[in-house]
Design a protein around this motif. Sequence first.
Motif, short mmCIF file in Angstrom:
data_model
loop_
_atom_site.label_atom_id
_atom_site.label_comp_id
_atom_site.label_asym_id
_atom_site.label_seq_id
_atom_site.Cartn_x
_atom_site.Cartn_y
_atom_site.Cartn_z
N GLY A 5 0.80 -1.21 0.00
CA GLY A 5 0.00 0.00 0.00
C GLY A 5 0.84 1.26 0.00
O GLY A 5 0.36 2.31 0.38
N LYS A 6 2.06 1.17 -0.40
CA LYS A 6 2.96 2.31 -0.53
C LYS A 6 3.11 3.11 0.77
O LYS A 6 3.41 4.28 0.76
N ALA A 7 2.85 2.49 1.88
CA ALA A 7 3.02 3.18 3.16
C ALA A 7 4.22 2.58 3.87
O ALA A 7 4.45 1.38 3.81
N ILE A 8 4.98 3.44 4.51
CA ILE A 8 6.12 2.95 5.26
C ILE A 8 5.67 2.67 6.69
O ILE A 8 5.29 3.57 7.43
N ASP A 9 5.67 1.41 7.04
CA ASP A 9 5.17 1.01 8.34
C ASP A 9 6.37 0.63 9.20
O ASP A 9 6.78 -0.52 9.24
N SER A 12 5.42 -1.01 13.39
CA SER A 12 4.78 -2.27 13.77
C SER A 12 5.79 -3.27 14.32
O SER A 12 5.41 -4.23 14.98
N GLN A 13 7.09 -3.02 14.05
CA GLN A 13 8.10 -3.96 14.57
C GLN A 13 8.20 -3.90 16.10
O GLN A 13 8.76 -4.79 16.71
N PHE A 14 7.64 -2.84 16.69
CA PHE A 14 7.73 -2.73 18.15
C PHE A 14 6.50 -3.28 18.85
O PHE A 14 6.41 -3.21 20.08
N GLU A 15 5.53 -3.79 18.06
CA GLU A 15 4.32 -4.30 18.70
C GLU A 15 4.58 -5.64 19.37
O GLU A 15 5.34 -6.47 18.86
N LEU A 16 3.93 -5.82 20.50
CA LEU A 16 4.08 -7.07 21.23
C LEU A 16 3.10 -8.10 20.68
O LEU A 16 1.98 -7.77 20.33
N ALA A 17 3.56 -9.33 20.60
CA ALA A 17 2.69 -10.42 20.17
C ALA A 17 2.85 -11.55 21.16
O ALA A 17 3.94 -11.74 21.71
N ALA A 185 15.01 4.80 17.40
CA ALA A 185 15.45 5.55 16.23
C ALA A 185 16.24 4.66 15.27
O ALA A 185 16.01 4.69 14.06
N GLY A 186 17.15 3.86 15.82
CA GLY A 186 17.95 3.00 14.98
C GLY A 186 17.12 2.00 14.22
O GLY A 186 17.28 1.82 13.00
N HIS A 187 16.18 1.36 14.91
CA HIS A 187 15.39 0.33 14.23
C HIS A 187 14.41 0.93 13.24
O HIS A 187 14.11 0.31 12.22
N VAL A 188 13.89 2.13 13.54
CA VAL A 188 13.01 2.79 12.57
C VAL A 188 13.79 3.13 11.31
O VAL A 188 13.32 2.90 10.19
N MET A 189 15.02 3.64 11.47
CA MET A 189 15.83 3.97 10.30
C MET A 189 16.10 2.73 9.46
O MET A 189 15.98 2.75 8.23
N LEU A 190 16.47 1.63 10.13
CA LEU A 190 16.72 0.38 9.40
C LEU A 190 15.49 -0.03 8.60
O LEU A 190 15.57 -0.39 7.43
N LYS A 191 14.33 0.07 9.25
CA LYS A 191 13.10 -0.37 8.60
C LYS A 191 12.76 0.53 7.42
O LYS A 191 12.34 0.05 6.36
N VAL A 223 23.57 -0.92 9.74
CA VAL A 223 23.69 -2.07 10.64
C VAL A 223 24.99 -1.98 11.42
O VAL A 223 25.02 -2.19 12.64
N GLY A 224 26.07 -1.61 10.71
CA GLY A 224 27.34 -1.42 11.42
C GLY A 224 27.23 -0.35 12.47
O GLY A 224 27.68 -0.51 13.62
N PHE A 225 26.59 0.76 12.10
CA PHE A 225 26.41 1.86 13.04
C PHE A 225 25.58 1.41 14.25
O PHE A 225 25.86 1.79 15.39
N GLU A 226 24.56 0.59 13.98
CA GLU A 226 23.69 0.15 15.07
C GLU A 226 24.41 -0.78 16.04
O GLU A 226 24.12 -0.79 17.23
#
Lengths: 252, 98
Positions: A5-9, A12-17, A185-191, A223-226
Amino acid sequence: MAAEGKAIDALSQFELAPFLGAVGESVRFSQSNAHMLLAFGLITALMLWGTARRAIIPGRLQALAESGYEFIYGIVEGQVGSEGKRYFPFVFSIFMFVLFGNMLGLLPFAFTYTSHIAVTFALAALVFIVVTVVALAIHGTHFFSYFFPEGAPKALAPLIIPIEIISYLSRPISLSVRLFANMVAGHVMLKVFATFVVMIGSAAGVLGLIGAVLPMAMNVALVGFEILVAFLQAYVFAILTSIYLHDAVHLH
Amino acid sequence: MNERDDFEQRLREARTRQGLDKPQGGTSGGLPPGPMGVGFRVGVELVSALVVGIGIGLLLDRWLGTKPWLFLLFFVAGAAAGIMNIYRLFNPRRGRKN
């Protein structure tokens, strides 16, 4: 997938399951808890196996365990002084837990439990409570003189004391927000950059594939930076804990 | 600071940067290396003190029913505490060894 859907999500990687299906759901056991247990197991295994052989010339695992130990030992002794040795286990546990949380989160399919403010604030509150209890146990009510630096004019007391108390209370917040914000911030940038790879790559044939190399290269660098950030934030957490312990032991 | 100390410090920083020494952080009060790290650290220190000040002010206001006044007072105190946090960051309290 994130690119749908052309949206950058990116969040959602931080949601608990729930972990392990219905069993995990009934006891509210999420993948975050599972990663905490995994980190705990890995740390214990590293320290037990690493130090089991006690070789004079250490193998890789023993070298890792020993350098981790000596690294934190150096921080604690350097900051708190020789009487700070008794707090070494506390600082070491905190450091290893944060470090493994940050590092595990960089593996594919893994979850970063240090990206939740609830986790980092719980850790920071633990540090805050331990430091305050240590200060009270060592100095008794003399501890409250910490909030009024000696030599300051008495007339300024109504101004200085609230400010010092606010500054003291802001410690757990700055400690937790720093770790949490860095990880998020790091994980959002990666995503986001990973989503760019998919978006550009699926867009315009050969040209898109060539264009997708750019965000891909960016992600490799990130990834190296992270990895650096993951270690650095654990280090900062440990050293600030030591500095607070220094203040608690010596008052100023 | 005399020249010799300055050199020693720069040597130590260079060795730390190259990974020859483990970073001790004693002189910098736990400042992370690099302008990004320092900037982020300063921002967090400032904002967290402000948040605590505002929180205390709002809670006291709700408790005592003095709607805006204590909030305003503690807003200023929180800002001052934030500035003091940053000052401490670069000039740690007296008496710290190493």
